[in-house]
Design a protein around this motif. Sequence first.
Motif, PDB file in Angstrom:
ATOM      1  N   PRO A 193      19.372  -7.452 130.475  1.00  9.81           N
ATOM      2  CA  PRO A 193      19.981  -6.504 129.547  1.00  9.81           C
ATOM      3  C   PRO A 193      21.437  -6.180 129.900  1.00  9.81           C
ATOM      4  O   PRO A 193      22.291  -6.116 129.014  1.00  9.81           O
ATOM      5  CB  PRO A 193      19.078  -5.276 129.664  1.00  9.81           C
ATOM      6  N   ARG A 194      21.708  -5.996 131.184  1.00 11.37           N
ATOM      7  CA  ARG A 194      23.078  -5.639 131.567  1.00 11.37           C
ATOM      8  C   ARG A 194      24.056  -6.763 131.245  1.00 11.37           C
ATOM      9  O   ARG A 194      25.138  -6.531 130.704  1.00 11.37           O
ATOM     10  CB  ARG A 194      23.159  -5.278 133.051  1.00 11.37           C
ATOM     11  N   ASP A 195      23.690  -7.995 131.575  1.00 10.53           N
ATOM     12  CA  ASP A 195      24.579  -9.122 131.287  1.00 10.53           C
ATOM     13  C   ASP A 195      24.792  -9.281 129.788  1.00 10.53           C
ATOM     14  O   ASP A 195      25.901  -9.557 129.324  1.00 10.53           O
ATOM     15  CB  ASP A 195      23.999 -10.408 131.871  1.00 10.53           C
ATOM     16  N   TRP A 196      23.709  -9.124 129.036  1.00  7.35           N
ATOM     17  CA  TRP A 196      23.790  -9.208 127.573  1.00  7.35           C
ATOM     18  C   TRP A 196      24.751  -8.174 127.016  1.00  7.35           C
ATOM     19  O   TRP A 196      25.623  -8.481 126.187  1.00  7.35           O
ATOM     20  CB  TRP A 196      22.374  -9.007 127.031  1.00  7.35           C
ATOM     21  N   LEU A 197      24.631  -6.942 127.479  1.00 11.73           N
ATOM     22  CA  LEU A 197      25.498  -5.867 127.008  1.00 11.73           C
ATOM     23  C   LEU A 197      26.937  -6.052 127.476  1.00 11.73           C
ATOM     24  O   LEU A 197      27.881  -5.823 126.710  1.00 11.73           O
ATOM     25  CB  LEU A 197      24.956  -4.525 127.490  1.00 11.73           C
ATOM     26  N   LEU A 198      27.105  -6.472 128.722  1.00 14.58           N
ATOM     27  CA  LEU A 198      28.458  -6.647 129.250  1.00 14.58           C
ATOM     28  C   LEU A 198      29.192  -7.752 128.503  1.00 14.58           C
ATOM     29  O   LEU A 198      30.379  -7.606 128.173  1.00 14.58           O
ATOM     30  CB  LEU A 198      28.404  -6.953 130.748  1.00 14.58           C
ATOM     31  N   ARG A 199      28.522  -8.865 128.232  1.00 14.02           N
ATOM     32  CA  ARG A 199      29.162  -9.942 127.474  1.00 14.02           C
ATOM     33  C   ARG A 199      29.614  -9.447 126.107  1.00 14.02           C
ATOM     34  O   ARG A 199      30.714  -9.764 125.649  1.00 14.02           O
ATOM     35  CB  ARG A 199      28.187 -11.117 127.298  1.00 14.02           C
ATOM     36  N   THR A 200      28.784  -8.665 125.452  1.00 11.88           N
ATOM     37  CA  THR A 200      29.131  -8.143 124.134  1.00 11.88           C
ATOM     38  C   THR A 200      30.296  -7.169 124.232  1.00 11.88           C
ATOM     39  O   THR A 200      31.203  -7.177 123.387  1.00 11.88           O
ATOM     40  CB  THR A 200      27.917  -7.461 123.494  1.00 11.88           C
ATOM     41  N   ALA A 201      30.279  -6.328 125.261  1.00  6.01           N
ATOM     42  CA  ALA A 201      31.375  -5.371 125.454  1.00  6.01           C
ATOM     43  C   ALA A 201      32.698  -6.092 125.691  1.00  6.01           C
ATOM     44  O   ALA A 201      33.735  -5.725 125.126  1.00  6.01           O
ATOM     45  CB  ALA A 201      31.048  -4.451 126.626  1.00  6.01           C
ATOM     46  N   GLN A 202      32.661  -7.113 126.524  1.00  5.29           N
ATOM     47  CA  GLN A 202      33.885  -7.852 126.819  1.00  5.29           C
ATOM     48  C   GLN A 202      34.400  -8.592 125.590  1.00  5.29           C
ATOM     49  O   GLN A 202      35.609  -8.679 125.366  1.00  5.29           O
ATOM     50  CB  GLN A 202      33.640  -8.813 127.978  1.00  5.29           C
ATOM     51  N   ALA A 203      33.495  -9.109 124.768  1.00  7.27           N
ATOM     52  CA  ALA A 203      33.912  -9.772 123.529  1.00  7.27           C
ATOM     53  C   ALA A 203      34.589  -8.794 122.576  1.00  7.27           C
ATOM     54  O   ALA A 203      35.422  -9.184 121.752  1.00  7.27           O
ATOM     55  CB  ALA A 203      32.701 -10.412 122.845  1.00  7.27           C
TER      56      ALA A 203
ATOM     57  N   SER B 268      13.012  -3.558 134.618  1.00  2.00           N
ATOM     58  CA  SER B 268      13.141  -2.800 135.854  1.00  2.00           C
ATOM     59  C   SER B 268      14.571  -2.808 136.354  1.00  2.00           C
ATOM     60  O   SER B 268      15.100  -1.789 136.771  1.00  2.00           O
ATOM     61  CB  SER B 268      12.201  -3.381 136.923  1.00  2.00           C
ATOM     62  N   ARG B 269      15.213  -3.974 136.294  1.00  2.00           N
ATOM     63  CA  ARG B 269      16.617  -4.042 136.726  1.00  2.00           C
ATOM     64  C   ARG B 269      17.476  -3.134 135.865  1.00  2.00           C
ATOM     65  O   ARG B 269      18.353  -2.435 136.351  1.00  2.00           O
ATOM     66  CB  ARG B 269      17.122  -5.493 136.628  1.00  2.00           C
ATOM     67  N   PHE B 270      17.226  -3.167 134.542  1.00  2.00           N
ATOM     68  CA  PHE B 270      18.051  -2.340 133.680  1.00  2.00           C
ATOM     69  C   PHE B 270      17.715  -0.874 133.841  1.00  2.00           C
ATOM     70  O   PHE B 270      18.585  -0.015 133.693  1.00  2.00           O
ATOM     71  CB  PHE B 270      17.902  -2.758 132.217  1.00  2.00           C
ATOM     72  N   ALA B 271      16.481  -0.567 134.156  1.00  2.00           N
ATOM     73  CA  ALA B 271      16.104   0.829 134.371  1.00  2.00           C
ATOM     74  C   ALA B 271      16.892   1.412 135.529  1.00  2.00           C
ATOM     75  O   ALA B 271      17.315   2.561 135.492  1.00  2.00           O
ATOM     76  CB  ALA B 271      14.607   0.939 134.635  1.00  2.00           C
ATOM     77  N   ARG B 272      17.097   0.593 136.566  1.00  2.00           N
ATOM     78  CA  ARG B 272      17.891   1.085 137.704  1.00  2.00           C
ATOM     79  C   ARG B 272      19.322   1.369 137.263  1.00  2.00           C
ATOM     80  O   ARG B 272      19.925   2.358 137.661  1.00  2.00           O
ATOM     81  CB  ARG B 272      17.865   0.058 138.841  1.00  2.00           C
ATOM     82  N   MET B 273      19.876   0.500 136.409  1.00  2.00           N
ATOM     83  CA  MET B 273      21.213   0.737 135.906  1.00  2.00           C
ATOM     84  C   MET B 273      21.240   1.999 135.060  1.00  2.00           C
ATOM     85  O   MET B 273      22.177   2.794 135.127  1.00  2.00           O
ATOM     86  CB  MET B 273      21.688  -0.452 135.067  1.00  2.00           C
ATOM     87  N   SER B 274      20.199   2.218 134.276  1.00  2.00           N
ATOM     88  CA  SER B 274      20.160   3.398 133.418  1.00  2.00           C
ATOM     89  C   SER B 274      20.104   4.686 134.218  1.00  2.00           C
ATOM     90  O   SER B 274      20.681   5.688 133.834  1.00  2.00           O
ATOM     91  CB  SER B 274      18.950   3.325 132.486  1.00  2.00           C
ATOM     92  N   ARG B 275      19.395   4.646 135.341  1.00  4.50           N
ATOM     93  CA  ARG B 275      19.369   5.842 136.183  1.00  4.50           C
ATOM     94  C   ARG B 275      20.771   6.140 136.685  1.00  4.50           C
ATOM     95  O   ARG B 275      21.200   7.292 136.735  1.00  4.50           O
ATOM     96  CB  ARG B 275      18.383   5.656 137.338  1.00  4.50           C
ATOM     97  N   ARG B 276      21.497   5.102 137.051  1.00  5.71           N
ATOM     98  CA  ARG B 276      22.884   5.316 137.465  1.00  5.71           C
ATOM     99  C   ARG B 276      23.706   5.823 136.296  1.00  5.71           C
ATOM    100  O   ARG B 276      24.710   6.486 136.466  1.00  5.71           O
ATOM    101  CB  ARG B 276      23.487   4.019 138.013  1.00  5.71           C
ATOM    102  N   ALA B 277      23.280   5.474 135.085  1.00  5.87           N
ATOM    103  CA  ALA B 277      24.000   5.915 133.892  1.00  5.87           C
ATOM    104  C   ALA B 277      23.683   7.354 133.528  1.00  5.87           C
ATOM    105  O   ALA B 277      24.164   7.865 132.536  1.00  5.87           O
ATOM    106  CB  ALA B 277      23.655   5.013 132.714  1.00  5.87           C
TER     107      ALA B 277
END
Length: 215
Positions: free
Chosen positions: A136-146, A6-15
């Motif tokens: 999901p967002r934290d997981w993706l952001l950590r990977t992006a920053q790496a 649900s948290r990531f779904a909200r981010m996806s709507r913003r996306a």
Amino acid sequence: MAPTESRFARMSRRAAITGAALATMALAACSGGNAGGAAEGDIGMGAPEGAKVTVVEYASVTCPHCALWQKNTWPGFKAKYVDTNKVRYVFRELPTPPVDAATAGFLVARCAGEDKYFDVVHQLMATQQEMVTSSPRDWLLRTAQAAGLSEEQFNQCITDRDAIAAMDQRIQAARAQGVTGTPAFYVNGTQVITPGGEGASLADLSTAIDAELAK
């Protein structure tokens, strides 16, 4: 799992991933056209385009069976066929549930650049559990920053309407070719299936590849 999605779904709507686009991408989760030829947006390794043998994998960064194939079979396959330039290996993106997380993961991999694309994809597969243990967002952001992306670049990446539309087109093309799940493997356009759901075994892939190389 539901609260995290649900948290990531909200981010996806913003996306700006629209409901229609998500419906298009809602393919069957993990299992198994011109799957043997080049397609718009292809990213490959090994032999150059036009090689005698092309192996296409359709996979998702959120698919557990894809992650198992990546862990157990990819190293041997890569050493035998990709590093030796015996085949051209092409990876095609096919987001599986949670589709919004998988889609954003592939967007991040492309934003990182073609030279880092596989590093990002493989890292996401190797750390899938973090999608649940954190978010999901934290997981993706950590990977992006790496991979060298800032948080601002990450946010821009997952909200890029043109990139989202291009991915949608690639997914529609896969569906038109009859691909319904991941991981799915094709050797010169012919699907290779090993019972069990974890993707084609190295033995079965080798049988198909070596037969094509011998022609």
